[in-house]
Each structure stands twice: as C-alpha cells, then as structure tokens.
Design a protein around this motif. Structure first.
Motif, mmCIF file in Angstrom:
data_model
loop_
_atom_site.group_PDB
_atom_site.id
_atom_site.type_symbol
_atom_site.label_atom_id
_atom_site.label_comp_id
_atom_site.label_asym_id
_atom_site.label_seq_id
_atom_site.Cartn_x
_atom_site.Cartn_y
_atom_site.Cartn_z
ATOM 1 N N LEU A 113 -20.270 42.360 14.069
ATOM 2 C CA LEU A 113 -20.648 41.141 13.356
ATOM 3 C C LEU A 113 -20.678 41.379 11.843
ATOM 4 N N SER A 114 -21.104 42.561 11.428
ATOM 5 C CA SER A 114 -21.087 42.902 10.002
ATOM 6 C C SER A 114 -19.660 43.004 9.471
ATOM 7 N N ALA A 115 -18.729 43.419 10.319
ATOM 8 C CA ALA A 115 -17.327 43.536 9.916
ATOM 9 C C ALA A 115 -16.614 42.205 9.933
ATOM 10 N N ALA A 116 -17.180 41.234 10.640
ATOM 11 C CA ALA A 116 -16.484 39.976 10.884
ATOM 12 C C ALA A 116 -17.016 38.807 10.069
ATOM 13 N N LEU A 117 -18.196 38.974 9.420
ATOM 14 C CA LEU A 117 -18.809 37.902 8.652
ATOM 15 C C LEU A 117 -19.216 38.397 7.270
ATOM 16 N N ASP A 118 -19.279 37.476 6.319
ATOM 17 C CA ASP A 118 -19.881 37.778 5.034
ATOM 18 C C ASP A 118 -21.389 37.981 5.229
ATOM 19 N N ALA A 119 -22.040 38.593 4.267
ATOM 20 C CA ALA A 119 -23.482 38.831 4.371
ATOM 21 C C ALA A 119 -24.257 37.534 4.589
ATOM 22 N N ASP A 120 -23.851 36.459 3.893
ATOM 23 C CA ASP A 120 -24.533 35.178 4.071
ATOM 24 C C ASP A 120 -24.374 34.664 5.501
ATOM 25 N N GLY A 121 -23.183 34.806 6.060
ATOM 26 C CA GLY A 121 -22.960 34.375 7.430
ATOM 27 C C GLY A 121 -23.786 35.172 8.413
ATOM 28 N N TYR A 122 -23.848 36.476 8.197
ATOM 29 C CA TYR A 122 -24.635 37.346 9.070
ATOM 30 C C TYR A 122 -26.104 36.937 9.038
ATOM 31 N N GLU A 123 -26.626 36.643 7.846
ATOM 32 C CA GLU A 123 -28.028 36.253 7.724
ATOM 33 C C GLU A 123 -28.293 34.907 8.391
ATOM 34 N N ARG A 124 -27.314 34.029 8.394
ATOM 35 C CA ARG A 124 -27.513 32.750 9.087
ATOM 36 C C ARG A 124 -27.575 32.961 10.595
ATOM 37 N N VAL A 125 -26.751 33.853 11.113
ATOM 38 C CA VAL A 125 -26.846 34.202 12.531
ATOM 39 C C VAL A 125 -28.218 34.809 12.823
ATOM 40 N N ALA A 126 -28.664 35.697 11.945
ATOM 41 C CA ALA A 126 -29.975 36.324 12.124
ATOM 42 C C ALA A 126 -31.079 35.277 12.178
ATOM 43 N N GLY A 127 -30.993 34.267 11.307
ATOM 44 C CA GLY A 127 -32.000 33.225 11.279
ATOM 45 C C GLY A 127 -31.997 32.356 12.515
ATOM 46 N N THR A 128 -30.809 32.017 13.006
ATOM 47 C CA THR A 128 -30.708 31.203 14.217
ATOM 48 C C THR A 128 -31.268 31.952 15.425
ATOM 49 N N GLY A 170 -21.741 32.517 20.240
ATOM 50 C CA GLY A 170 -22.611 31.358 20.167
ATOM 51 C C GLY A 170 -23.630 31.284 21.272
ATOM 52 N N GLY A 171 -24.415 30.266 21.159
ATOM 53 C CA GLY A 171 -25.505 29.948 22.069
ATOM 54 C C GLY A 171 -26.213 28.741 21.494
ATOM 55 N N HIS A 172 -27.516 28.641 21.713
ATOM 56 C CA HIS A 172 -28.261 27.508 21.189
ATOM 57 C C HIS A 172 -28.202 27.481 19.655
ATOM 58 N N HIS A 173 -27.737 26.354 19.113
ATOM 59 C CA HIS A 173 -27.641 26.135 17.673
ATOM 60 C C HIS A 173 -26.656 27.062 16.962
ATOM 61 N N LEU A 174 -25.688 27.582 17.692
ATOM 62 C CA LEU A 174 -24.706 28.458 17.059
ATOM 63 C C LEU A 174 -23.378 28.403 17.794
ATOM 64 N N SER A 189 -12.691 27.692 11.735
ATOM 65 C CA SER A 189 -12.855 26.321 12.208
ATOM 66 C C SER A 189 -12.512 26.221 13.688
ATOM 67 N N PRO A 190 -13.346 25.486 14.442
ATOM 68 C CA PRO A 190 -14.583 24.826 14.059
ATOM 69 C C PRO A 190 -15.781 25.759 14.222
ATOM 70 N N SER A 191 -16.794 25.589 13.391
ATOM 71 C CA SER A 191 -18.004 26.402 13.517
ATOM 72 C C SER A 191 -19.250 25.550 13.305
ATOM 73 N N PHE A 192 -20.238 25.825 14.140
ATOM 74 C CA PHE A 192 -21.510 25.099 14.128
ATOM 75 C C PHE A 192 -22.629 26.048 13.728
ATOM 76 N N LEU A 193 -23.463 25.617 12.791
ATOM 77 C CA LEU A 193 -24.651 26.360 12.403
ATOM 78 C C LEU A 193 -25.849 25.429 12.483
ATOM 79 N N GLY A 194 -26.912 25.876 13.107
ATOM 80 C CA GLY A 194 -28.110 25.055 13.203
ATOM 81 C C GLY A 194 -29.334 25.915 13.399
ATOM 82 N N THR A 195 -30.458 25.289 13.546
ATOM 83 C CA THR A 195 -31.690 26.032 13.792
ATOM 84 C C THR A 195 -32.825 25.089 14.181
ATOM 85 N N GLU A 196 -33.731 25.588 14.969
ATOM 86 C CA GLU A 196 -35.037 24.985 15.214
ATOM 87 C C GLU A 196 -35.984 26.119 15.600
#
Length: 360
Positions: A113-128, A170-174, A189-196
């Motif tokens: 995942l670190s090799a496949a995403l920018d740091a910002d993208g990785y942190e969004r996955v971490a948050g979700t 992916g999974g819930h909200h991702l 594309s396409p990509s979904f980012l969300g959170t709760e």
C-alpha cells in the motif's frame, strides 16, 4: 436543513441479507488493536507503478497457493466492477480479506500500500480503517460486520512490468481502483473515499478523515462574490452521491459556475480542491492528471450547497469533460456511538479512463 442520511439503502441491504438467513460475511473476529493504527507510511517504497509491481510480487510470495487463487483474477473479470462502499455484513466482495492474513502477510500488504499510494492516500486509508475500528464496538457492529479486518484486496491481471494489471482495495467506506500500464500508474478511477465517524480519537490517536476535503470546497465557495455564489449554489442536497459504486455509466448534469468565470486566485482554489482527490495516487500519475485537468479548467463546473461544519448536510460537485468529483457530508450517523461526529461519502472519476479501459 433536513437530515439527508440515506438510511433506506442500508435498511434494504439489511433486510435482504437477513431474509437470506445470514449476513454476507460471518468471519471470525480479530482484535482491532492488532490492525489499528496501521503501520506508518513507508516513503522508502517510493510509490509508483513500478514500485507497486515489485511490492505486489513480494506480497504474493508470502501467500499460500489457495490465497493466491483467491486474490488473483483476470483483468477483465466482471467482479472488478462489483465493488461497494457498504458494510461487509451486507455485500460480498472479491479478493483476500485482511483478517485472513498472518502478521508477515499483513506487513507485506502495508508495504504494498505504501508503494501503491501517495502518503496522503495512505493516510486516508488509515483514517477510514480507524473509523471502522471505532465502530467495531457499536451496538450494530455484529450484524453489519463493522471491523477493520473486513477489507479486501484483489489483483486483476498479473503484477508484472511487461503486463497491464490493476489492484482493488476496499470495504466499508472505501473503494480504490488503480490500473498499472507499462509499469506506470495509469488511472485511479473510479475510487470512493468516505468515513464514519469523521473526527474522532481511537487508541489515543486523533483522526480527521475527509473533513479537509469538505473544507477545501467551502474555501472555494466562500471566496466567490455574491453573483458567483448565486451561479454556484444548488437547490438541494442529494440523498447520496450519484457516481458511486454500481453507477459507472452515470454522468450527472453539469451545474454551477465554470472555471472560466473564476478569477485566477479562485481557479487556484479549485485546483487545490481537485488535488485532494487526485493526490491520493503516486505523483507519477497525479502530476500528469493535474496538468490534464488544468488544461480543461475553463470547462470545469463547481456546484455547492450546505455549510462548512462537520456533521452538517452539505454537498459539492466538480465536473469537467473528463472529471467528476462528488463530496457529500451527512448530518446523521448510522452508528449510535458516532452520533454527531460526521459521515462522508466522496467519489473520484476520470470519465475517459475508468478501470484503465481494460474491462469488458
């Protein structure tokens, strides 16, 4: 403003699952503390298409034959378009579940995942995923299968420098869909980012996932003069985003103010908002994509309705000849434990390059 939380879809999914006698996934639970927080982003992986390929190959070497059979599919497999942002208790997914990996395999997965995403993208996955851990103790968690181990990875095609391939996580909200061509990232594309929830603390770590995307749109809207705001303002908040999972063929009607009607400073705010999504992927494609979008900026529309605060009903859409970004903020939560803490759905689309144009 009325609450627009779309409980009807969730209720329908639950009713369907329960009518069948069982929820979609009933896998053994693992302690969320074993996953959250996920490992820190490894910048030494130098995210790119080539790095993704090498890291995917290293991950595959840790798997059993049975696991490799589960995680690898044809690049044209119909399952590639059947991703979802709904909870695991409602929707079956293709690929390999994180909860079924051992510690060594998980380590290699996060290296991938670190090799496949920018740091910002990785942190969004971490948050979700952290939000999912937060929900894992909610009174609805068991039936909805809210758990950070309930995320799935799939490879479409064979990760190799001389082949086109893709990965989906992916999974819930991702729902991330990235395609690699000629050892370079071709599209996300396409990509979904969300959170709760959106703003919360878990195991002593504070997370504020997606809220900065909301605020970026507000900053642009707030910078408009009265006449521009009149052109940009929508009449109502939609019940959900329109271009999300299952809606690959949907192109919303254009609405709002165009880039041609913005000042240079406002155009920069528009580009900065767009970059919140485009920058999820490695720079090698993010930079190319931003140049493409800047070239069509006069034809890009921005439409807004709502407030800037988390846990309020708000929506904005950015749409151009090759671009759709949607951001929806809800004023309601599914989990009682997350009440008042925010709930976001967002979607990124490259209308000219969904799935790398490799699906059938």
């Amino acid at each position: 403003m009325r609450s627009v939380f779309n409980s009807s879809l969730l209720a329908l999914g639950l009713a369907t699952a329960l009518a069948g006698g069982a929820l979609a996934h009933d896998a053994p639970r693992v302690d969320p503390a074993n996953l959250i927080p996920i490992p820190a982003y490894n910048a030494q992986m130098q995210a790119s298409g080539a790095a993704s390929t090498k890291a995917a190959q290293a991950f595959l070497e840790t798997l059993t034959d049975a696991q490799r059979e589960i995680v690898m599919m044809s690049v044209t497999d119909a399952a590639r378009k059947k991703w979802s942002n709904l909870p695991a208790g409602i929707v079956d997914r293709s690929g390999l579940r994180l909860g079924d990996l051992n510690a060594d395999q998980l380590g290699h997965f996060f290296e991938f995942l670190s090799a496949a995403l920018d740091a910002d993208g990785y942190e969004r996955v971490a948050g979700t995923m952290a939000a999912e851990a937060y929900l894992s103790t909610d009174d609805q968690a068991k039936r909805l299968q809210w758990a950070p181990e309930n995320y799935w990875l799939a490879f479409y095609g064979t990760p190799a420098s001389d082949q086109d391939w893709a990965w989906q996580f992916g999974g819930h909200h991702l729902g991330l869909n990235l395609t690699i061509k000629s050892d370079r990232v071709d599209t996300m594309s396409p990509s979904f980012l969300g959170t709760e929830p959106a703003i919360f603390t878990y195991n002593g770590v504070k997370y504020e996932n997606i809220n900065d995307m909301h605020l970026a749109g507000w900053t642009l809207y707030d910078a408009l003069d009265a006449g521009q705001k009149e052109s940009a303002t929508l009449t109502s908040v939609p019940r959900d985003i329109s271009t999300g999972p299952g809606n690959d063929d949907v192109v919303p009607p254009v609405a709002g103010i165009t880039g041609a009607d913005l000042t240079e400073a406002q155009q920069q705010l528009l580009l900065a908002t767009i970059e919140k999504w485009v920058g999820v992927q490695p720079d090698e494609n993010a930079e190319v994509r931003m140049v493409e979008i800047a070239a069509e900026l006069d034809q890009v529309h921005f439409a807004w309705i709502g407030d800037k605060e988390v846990n309020t009903d708000a929506y904005f859409r950015i749409q151009g000849p090759s671009l759709v970004i949607e951001m929806l903020s809800y004023s309601g939560n599914v989990g009682s434990s997350a009440d008042g803490m925010g709930h976001y759905h967002t979607q990124y689309r490259n209308l000219e390059n969904d799935y790398g144009n490799l699906t059938q």
